[in-house]
Design a protein around this motif. Structure first.
Motif, mmCIF file in Angstrom:
data_model
loop_
_atom_site.group_PDB
_atom_site.id
_atom_site.type_symbol
_atom_site.label_atom_id
_atom_site.label_comp_id
_atom_site.label_asym_id
_atom_site.label_seq_id
_atom_site.Cartn_x
_atom_site.Cartn_y
_atom_site.Cartn_z
ATOM 1 N N LYS A 119 0.836 -1.211 0.000
ATOM 2 C CA LYS A 119 0.000 0.000 0.000
ATOM 3 C C LYS A 119 0.866 1.256 0.000
ATOM 4 N N ALA A 120 1.920 1.257 0.820
ATOM 5 C CA ALA A 120 2.805 2.425 0.880
ATOM 6 C C ALA A 120 3.464 2.662 -0.469
ATOM 7 N N ILE A 121 3.879 1.603 -1.112
ATOM 8 C CA ILE A 121 4.497 1.728 -2.435
ATOM 9 C C ILE A 121 3.472 2.194 -3.461
ATOM 10 N N ALA A 122 2.250 1.671 -3.367
ATOM 11 C CA ALA A 122 1.199 2.015 -4.326
ATOM 12 C C ALA A 122 0.845 3.500 -4.298
ATOM 13 N N VAL A 123 0.935 4.112 -3.128
ATOM 14 C CA VAL A 123 0.630 5.546 -3.042
ATOM 15 C C VAL A 123 1.892 6.383 -3.225
ATOM 16 N N SER A 124 2.953 5.713 -3.683
ATOM 17 C CA SER A 124 4.228 6.373 -3.986
ATOM 18 C C SER A 124 4.869 7.010 -2.772
ATOM 19 N N TYR A 125 4.700 6.394 -1.592
ATOM 20 C CA TYR A 125 5.418 6.888 -0.431
ATOM 21 C C TYR A 125 6.842 6.382 -0.545
ATOM 22 N N THR A 126 7.723 7.250 -0.987
ATOM 23 C CA THR A 126 9.121 6.851 -1.098
ATOM 24 C C THR A 126 10.021 7.793 -0.322
ATOM 25 N N HIS A 127 9.563 9.011 -0.100
ATOM 26 C CA HIS A 127 10.345 9.996 0.648
ATOM 27 C C HIS A 127 11.760 10.098 0.061
ATOM 28 N N LEU A 128 11.807 10.200 -1.249
ATOM 29 C CA LEU A 128 13.089 10.257 -1.933
ATOM 30 C C LEU A 128 13.535 11.695 -2.145
ATOM 31 N N ARG A 129 14.817 11.878 -2.166
ATOM 32 C CA ARG A 129 15.374 13.142 -2.617
ATOM 33 C C ARG A 129 15.333 13.103 -4.144
ATOM 34 N N ALA A 130 15.465 14.232 -4.771
ATOM 35 C CA ALA A 130 15.286 14.327 -6.216
ATOM 36 C C ALA A 130 16.191 13.377 -6.997
ATOM 37 N N HIS A 131 17.385 13.106 -6.520
ATOM 38 C CA HIS A 131 18.344 12.295 -7.265
ATOM 39 C C HIS A 131 18.332 10.820 -6.874
ATOM 40 N N GLU A 132 17.470 10.404 -5.950
ATOM 41 C CA GLU A 132 17.479 9.033 -5.456
ATOM 42 C C GLU A 132 16.475 8.157 -6.195
ATOM 43 N N THR A 133 16.679 6.881 -6.097
ATOM 44 C CA THR A 133 15.723 5.896 -6.587
ATOM 45 C C THR A 133 15.228 5.082 -5.387
ATOM 46 N N VAL A 134 14.234 4.253 -5.591
ATOM 47 C CA VAL A 134 13.756 3.406 -4.513
ATOM 48 C C VAL A 134 14.861 2.485 -4.028
ATOM 49 N N LEU A 135 15.704 1.987 -4.927
ATOM 50 C CA LEU A 135 16.811 1.134 -4.529
ATOM 51 C C LEU A 135 17.768 1.872 -3.597
ATOM 52 N N ASP A 136 18.018 3.149 -3.865
ATOM 53 C CA ASP A 136 18.876 3.943 -2.969
ATOM 54 C C ASP A 136 18.269 3.995 -1.571
ATOM 55 N N LEU A 137 16.951 4.151 -1.491
ATOM 56 C CA LEU A 137 16.266 4.229 -0.214
ATOM 57 C C LEU A 137 16.401 2.920 0.560
ATOM 58 N N VAL A 138 16.222 1.804 -0.125
ATOM 59 C CA VAL A 138 16.292 0.498 0.511
ATOM 60 C C VAL A 138 17.710 0.208 0.994
ATOM 61 N N CYS A 139 18.700 0.673 0.269
ATOM 62 C CA CYS A 139 20.093 0.340 0.570
ATOM 63 C C CYS A 139 20.758 1.305 1.554
#
Length: 72
Positions: free
Chosen positions: A51-71
């Motif tokens: 659900k969090a992913i579906a609503v695009s809750y990623t809290h990313l900085r402009a230059h990050e990807t989801v993989l950056d967040l996970v790692c």
């Protein structure tokens, strides 16, 4: 100082605005993302993760990807 805020009923009595007012870093758990934007979100329950992913809750900085967040 770092705060970790759960999503249980006790948080309803806590003024989250105080954390933002003082510029504190805080991590949130599970469905708290539906009401607030923590600096880091922990979601244990797999369906809630989807659900969090579906609503695009990623809290990313402009230059990050989801993989950056996970790692982090």
């Amino acid at each position: 100082m770092l705060y970790i805020i759960g999503n249980g009923p006790s948080r309803l009595d806590f003024d989250m605005g105080k954390l933002e007012c003082y510029g504190c870093e805080w991590y949130g758990c599970n469905g708290i993302y539906q009401d607030y934007t923590p600096d880091l979100l922990f979601v244990h329950d797999i369906p809630l993760q989807h659900k969090a992913i579906a609503v695009s809750y990623t809290h990313l900085r402009a230059h990050e990807t989801v993989l950056d967040l996970v790692c982090r």
